[in-house]
Design a protein around this motif. Structure first.
Motif, PDB file in Angstrom:
ATOM      1  N   TYR A 193      16.859 -63.057 -48.407  1.00 21.57           N
ATOM      2  CA  TYR A 193      17.132 -62.833 -49.841  1.00 21.57           C
ATOM      3  C   TYR A 193      18.521 -63.305 -50.239  1.00 21.57           C
ATOM      4  CZ  TYR A 193      17.889 -60.471 -54.304  1.00 21.57           C
ATOM      5  OH  TYR A 193      18.175 -60.212 -55.619  1.00 21.57           O
ATOM      6  N   ARG A 194      18.572 -64.048 -51.351  1.00 22.27           N
ATOM      7  CA  ARG A 194      19.857 -64.449 -51.939  1.00 22.27           C
ATOM      8  C   ARG A 194      19.793 -64.078 -53.427  1.00 22.27           C
ATOM      9  NH1 ARG A 194      21.973 -70.144 -50.165  1.00 22.27           N
ATOM     10  NH2 ARG A 194      20.413 -70.907 -51.635  1.00 22.27           N
ATOM     11  N   PRO A 195      20.758 -63.289 -53.924  1.00 19.48           N
ATOM     12  CA  PRO A 195      20.610 -62.658 -55.240  1.00 19.48           C
ATOM     13  C   PRO A 195      20.605 -63.625 -56.434  1.00 19.48           C
ATOM     14  CG  PRO A 195      22.785 -62.225 -54.313  1.00 19.48           C
ATOM     15  CD  PRO A 195      21.981 -62.853 -53.231  1.00 19.48           C
ATOM     16  N   PHE A 196      21.067 -64.870 -56.223  1.00 20.70           N
ATOM     17  CA  PHE A 196      21.091 -65.797 -57.364  1.00 20.70           C
ATOM     18  C   PHE A 196      20.228 -67.039 -57.133  1.00 20.70           C
ATOM     19  CE2 PHE A 196      25.110 -63.392 -57.665  1.00 20.70           C
ATOM     20  CZ  PHE A 196      24.892 -62.794 -58.901  1.00 20.70           C
ATOM     21  N   ASP A 197      19.242 -66.915 -56.263  1.00 21.79           N
ATOM     22  CA  ASP A 197      18.297 -68.006 -56.045  1.00 21.79           C
ATOM     23  C   ASP A 197      17.286 -68.042 -57.191  1.00 21.79           C
ATOM     24  OD1 ASP A 197      18.798 -69.614 -53.923  1.00 21.79           O
ATOM     25  OD2 ASP A 197      17.780 -68.334 -52.434  1.00 21.79           O
ATOM     26  N   ALA A 198      17.568 -68.895 -58.164  1.00 24.04           N
ATOM     27  CA  ALA A 198      16.664 -68.945 -59.312  1.00 24.04           C
ATOM     28  C   ALA A 198      15.355 -69.621 -58.939  1.00 24.04           C
ATOM     29  CB  ALA A 198      17.326 -69.686 -60.460  1.00 24.04           C
ATOM     30  N   GLU A 199      14.271 -69.107 -59.481  1.00 28.27           N
ATOM     31  CA  GLU A 199      12.974 -69.749 -59.287  1.00 28.27           C
ATOM     32  C   GLU A 199      12.797 -70.805 -60.375  1.00 28.27           C
ATOM     33  OE1 GLU A 199      10.369 -66.321 -59.146  1.00 28.27           O
ATOM     34  OE2 GLU A 199      10.707 -66.144 -56.980  1.00 28.27           O
ATOM     35  N   GLU A 200      11.603 -71.393 -60.440  1.00 25.42           N
ATOM     36  CA  GLU A 200      11.375 -72.481 -61.399  1.00 25.42           C
ATOM     37  C   GLU A 200      11.652 -72.090 -62.846  1.00 25.42           C
ATOM     38  OE1 GLU A 200       7.739 -74.598 -61.355  1.00 25.42           O
ATOM     39  OE2 GLU A 200       8.020 -75.243 -59.271  1.00 25.42           O
ATOM     40  N   GLY A 203      14.004 -70.393 -63.896  1.00 22.90           N
ATOM     41  CA  GLY A 203      15.433 -70.221 -64.122  1.00 22.90           C
ATOM     42  C   GLY A 203      15.940 -68.823 -63.822  1.00 22.90           C
ATOM     43  N   ILE A 204      15.048 -67.941 -63.383  1.00 25.74           N
ATOM     44  CA  ILE A 204      15.433 -66.541 -63.166  1.00 25.74           C
ATOM     45  C   ILE A 204      15.338 -66.200 -61.672  1.00 25.74           C
ATOM     46  CG2 ILE A 204      15.064 -64.146 -63.918  1.00 25.74           C
ATOM     47  CD1 ILE A 204      15.429 -66.168 -66.270  1.00 25.74           C
ATOM     48  N   ALA A 205      16.381 -65.553 -61.157  1.00 25.52           N
ATOM     49  CA  ALA A 205      16.386 -65.135 -59.756  1.00 25.52           C
ATOM     50  C   ALA A 205      15.860 -63.702 -59.645  1.00 25.52           C
ATOM     51  CB  ALA A 205      17.808 -65.202 -59.205  1.00 25.52           C
ATOM     52  N   PRO A 206      14.955 -63.448 -58.693  1.00 29.89           N
ATOM     53  CA  PRO A 206      14.488 -62.068 -58.479  1.00 29.89           C
ATOM     54  C   PRO A 206      15.669 -61.155 -58.131  1.00 29.89           C
ATOM     55  CG  PRO A 206      13.118 -63.621 -57.266  1.00 29.89           C
ATOM     56  CD  PRO A 206      14.305 -64.397 -57.773  1.00 29.89           C
ATOM     57  N   LEU A 207      15.577 -59.901 -58.545  1.00 27.72           N
ATOM     58  CA  LEU A 207      16.687 -58.968 -58.307  1.00 27.72           C
ATOM     59  C   LEU A 207      16.213 -57.824 -57.408  1.00 27.72           C
ATOM     60  CD1 LEU A 207      19.623 -58.152 -58.935  1.00 27.72           C
ATOM     61  CD2 LEU A 207      18.766 -56.954 -60.962  1.00 27.72           C
ATOM     62  N   PRO A 233      33.751 -77.167 -56.693  1.00 27.42           N
ATOM     63  CA  PRO A 233      33.339 -77.701 -57.996  1.00 27.42           C
ATOM     64  C   PRO A 233      31.821 -77.715 -58.203  1.00 27.42           C
ATOM     65  CG  PRO A 233      35.031 -79.103 -57.025  1.00 27.42           C
ATOM     66  CD  PRO A 233      34.689 -78.063 -55.997  1.00 27.42           C
ATOM     67  N   ASP A 234      31.074 -78.149 -57.204  1.00 24.51           N
ATOM     68  CA  ASP A 234      29.612 -78.212 -57.342  1.00 24.51           C
ATOM     69  C   ASP A 234      29.029 -76.837 -57.615  1.00 24.51           C
ATOM     70  OD1 ASP A 234      29.692 -80.831 -56.909  1.00 24.51           O
ATOM     71  OD2 ASP A 234      28.693 -80.814 -54.934  1.00 24.51           O
ATOM     72  N   ASN A 235      29.583 -75.846 -56.913  1.00 19.85           N
ATOM     73  CA  ASN A 235      29.060 -74.489 -57.078  1.00 19.85           C
ATOM     74  C   ASN A 235      29.408 -73.922 -58.455  1.00 19.85           C
ATOM     75  OD1 ASN A 235      27.786 -72.018 -55.818  1.00 19.85           O
ATOM     76  ND2 ASN A 235      29.743 -71.234 -56.597  1.00 19.85           N
ATOM     77  N   ILE A 236      30.655 -74.187 -58.897  1.00 18.65           N
ATOM     78  CA  ILE A 236      31.062 -73.689 -60.210  1.00 18.65           C
ATOM     79  C   ILE A 236      30.130 -74.247 -61.284  1.00 18.65           C
ATOM     80  CG2 ILE A 236      32.878 -73.763 -61.976  1.00 18.65           C
ATOM     81  CD1 ILE A 236      34.937 -73.735 -59.680  1.00 18.65           C
ATOM     82  N   GLN A 237      29.885 -75.561 -61.175  1.00 21.84           N
ATOM     83  CA  GLN A 237      29.019 -76.184 -62.173  1.00 21.84           C
ATOM     84  C   GLN A 237      27.601 -75.596 -62.116  1.00 21.84           C
ATOM     85  OE1 GLN A 237      29.656 -80.225 -62.876  1.00 21.84           O
ATOM     86  NE2 GLN A 237      27.631 -80.598 -63.753  1.00 21.84           N
ATOM     87  N   TRP A 238      27.111 -75.391 -60.905  1.00 17.00           N
ATOM     88  CA  TRP A 238      25.774 -74.801 -60.736  1.00 17.00           C
ATOM     89  C   TRP A 238      25.718 -73.408 -61.374  1.00 17.00           C
ATOM     90  CZ3 TRP A 238      25.067 -70.184 -58.179  1.00 17.00           C
ATOM     91  CH2 TRP A 238      23.732 -69.740 -58.102  1.00 17.00           C
ATOM     92  N   ASN A 280      23.751 -70.239 -68.387  1.00 24.18           N
ATOM     93  CA  ASN A 280      23.428 -70.698 -69.736  1.00 24.18           C
ATOM     94  C   ASN A 280      22.019 -71.279 -69.853  1.00 24.18           C
ATOM     95  OD1 ASN A 280      26.044 -70.487 -71.480  1.00 24.18           O
ATOM     96  ND2 ASN A 280      26.697 -71.174 -69.467  1.00 24.18           N
ATOM     97  N   ARG A 281      21.575 -71.944 -68.755  1.00 21.67           N
ATOM     98  CA  ARG A 281      20.336 -72.701 -68.809  1.00 21.67           C
ATOM     99  C   ARG A 281      19.113 -71.811 -69.053  1.00 21.67           C
ATOM    100  NH1 ARG A 281      16.968 -75.638 -65.318  1.00 21.67           N
ATOM    101  NH2 ARG A 281      17.539 -74.156 -63.688  1.00 21.67           N
ATOM    102  N   LYS A 282      19.145 -70.588 -68.496  1.00 20.40           N
ATOM    103  CA  LYS A 282      17.953 -69.740 -68.619  1.00 20.40           C
ATOM    104  C   LYS A 282      17.644 -69.433 -70.089  1.00 20.40           C
ATOM    105  CE  LYS A 282      20.565 -65.530 -67.475  1.00 20.40           C
ATOM    106  NZ  LYS A 282      20.680 -64.396 -66.543  1.00 20.40           N
TER     107      LYS A 282
END
Lengths: 374, 179
Positions: A204-211, A213-217, A243-248, A254-256
């Motif tokens: 489990y990783r708390p910010f692994d978004a699914e398709e 855009g939402i990560a299970p909690l 930098p890559d992580n910050i952008q992600w 915002n994307r969700k």
């Protein structure tokens, strides 16, 4: 079973709506004009097996809500301007941590302590931009007692579904008015619960978004051990400032809201089919605008009303579509600067005449006020 | 004055904080709900728990009530001088203004109906009955709802001796207008 029609106050309807939505945790600090939400919760929460806590202040209140939400509860708090200001920092933590929770802001008049018992709609921009840094939020605006109930449920449903804080942005008028309303029977209104993890605790990783855009909690205190903090973190919840992580991360926050924009943005239109003039209203000014539009039609002015039920994300497409068809647009709101009018201006540019009707003396905007300005 | 086709009644209860005006407004609204009507009840008040000018409004209608606040009162009840001063001039426009002569300076004028509600309530044994007496008079005057509906609401709120007293108070108020 037929539900009993009662004379119920906006604030009571919010407390009842929260319980209906499955909320079992309230932490707060009393402040006019939101206090009835708290006193109702003090009465009801223990009866449904929930927890009610009066905290030492609003900073503690939102902190308790964030903690309870991560421990698996549907948690909420209610406040007004001065308390909402105090909550901004931990609200930012909730946004960064994608913590589902609901904050009710019953808007009152004036900056600072202002006029505690008088209405205002001047927190619109604070609700959107009160936290520092790149972030987005959802805000809903009830205009009647029925909407206080229904939009509270909607707020919890959005919070749970999109893993985000949701602001229920009401005002003193709607919060304190009483109207006849029958609370729906259990099951009549859909209630949404957050997605639990489908992977094992080790994976489990708390910010692994699914398709979507939402990560299970997962739930704090369960076999899923994970880390949520206010710092820039990676999908695994561990601090990461590459930098890559910050952008992600900023994209993720915002994307969700962009992916699900059409589901989140709610509006209602009245008499807009053949209109020449469009009134845009939200919260307490909605009823006055609808009454004014009906009266204007008797005088030969074809007026229609767009009610912004969702104010954030801003209903830009809906405004644009209706504004295209009219000669002028008037935004009706209880603040000095025209906080929503400015957003409307961004959308409609200079193609259509924009009038601003602003009243900020702590008194309601009446249909007659609007008619005189039309 | 309203015409017969207008089902909407706008009621203003004006006085001081602590006089029970909001409770009266709620009881009136609940009674209207018993008759299947739409109701909006609002309050305007200051930051004081007692004193100051406090106004409770009730709108009762068969139609959807769009705007929450009273624009053209159909009837007014004033329980202090501030409230009376604000609304007394409406009497000349045909709006009945009821006021409590125990608390408000007596005024001469059209459609001004002064009764000693508080004094009558004290005689009944409880000053809190003043509101119920006044409500009885208001409801009997313009028939926005039936007195029986208000009686039914009292029956939900009070029991025993207190209920007996409130019902007595209600009909004392009705009698002021009908006799």
């Amino acid at each position: 079973m037929k539900q009993e029609v009662r004379l119920i106050q906006g604030n009571e309807a919010i407390a009842e709506g929260a319980i209906y939505a499955g909320s079992r945790f309230y932490a707060g600090y009393p402040i006019t004009p939101s206090s009835e939400i708290m006193s109702e919760c003090a009465k009801i929460m223990p009866k449904v097996g929930g927890i009610f806590i009066q905290m030492e202040d609003e900073i503690g209140s939102i902190a308790a809500v964030v903690g309870a939400a991560l421990a698996g509860a549907k948690a909420f708090t209610a406040t007004s301007g001065p308390g909402f200001s105090l909550m901004q920092e931990n609200l930012g933590v909730a946004i960064a941590g994608e913590v589902p929770c609901v904050v009710v802001d019953v808007q009152r008049c004036g900056p600072s302590s202002g006029a505690a018992t008088k209405p205002g709609q001047a927190d619109v921009m604070q609700i959107r931009w009160g936290r520092h840094g790149d972030q987005s939020i959802i805000a809903l605006c009830p205009s009647t007692v029925a909407e206080c109930f229904l939009l509270t449920i909607q707020a919890f449903n959005f919070a749970e579904k999109f893993r985000t804080p949701v602001i229920l942005a009401t005002d003193e008028v709607v919060a304190h008015e009483r109207q006849n309303f029958a609370i729906p029977a259990p099951g009549d209104i859909p209630v949404v619960n957050r997605k639990p993890p489908t992977v094992s605790p080790e994976k489990y990783r708390p910010f692994d978004a699914e398709e979507d855009g939402i990560a299970p909690l997962a739930v704090y205190g369960s076999e899923y051990v994970f880390h949520i903090s206010s710092s820039m973190s990676g999908p695994d919840g561990v601090t990461n400032s590459k930098p890559d992580n910050i952008q992600w991360k900023v994209d993720q926050l915002n994307r969700k809201f962009e992916i699900h924009r059409n589901e989140i943005v709610l509006t209602k239109s009245y008499d807009t089919d053949d209109m020449d003039v469009l009134l845009i209203a939200y919260g307490a000014t909605t009823g006055a605008s609808r009454a004014a539009a009906l009266e204007a039609r008797k005088n030969g002015i074809k007026a229609g009303v767009l009610q912004l039920v969702t104010i954030w994300p801003f209903p830009d497409k809906e405004v644009e579509m209706l504004a295209k068809r009219v000669k002028s647009v008037m935004v009706v709101e209880m603040n000095y600067a025209g906080q929503v009018a400015g957003e409307v201006q961004k959308v409609i540019g200079s193609h259509v005449e924009l009038k601003r009707f602003n009243k900020y003396n702590g008194q309601n905007i009446s249909p007659r006020d609007i008619l005189a300005a039309l | 004055m309203k015409d017969d086709s207008d089902s909407t009644y706008e009621v203003v209860l004006a006085g001081s904080g602590g006089q029970g005006l909001v409770s009266s407004g709620i009881m009136l609204g609940e009674a209207a709900i018993l008759e299947g009507k739409n109701v909006t009840q609002t309050t305007s008040y200051g930051i004081f728990q007692r004193g100051g000018l406090s106004i409770a409004e009730v709108i009762i209608s068969d139609e959807e009530i769009l705007y929450q606040r009273v624009q053209d009162p159909d009837i007014v009840l004033a329980l202090n001088d501030d409230g009376m001063n604000l609304y007394a001039s409406l009497g000349e426009k045909g709006i009945p203004i009821f006021y409590d002569t125990t608390l408000v300076q007596k005024q001469e004028g059209e459609n001004l109906y002064g009764y000693p509600f508080t004094e009558m309530a004290n005689k009944l044994g409880h000053s809190g009955m003043a509101n119920v007496i006044a409500l009885g008079a208001v409801v009997a005057k313009n028939r926005m709802i039936r007195v029986e509906s208000l009686e039914a609401i009292l029956g939900r709120r009070f029991t025993g001796k207190m209920l007996e007293m409130t019902i007595k108070a209600l009909y004392k108020g009705v009698a002021l207008v009908t006799e």
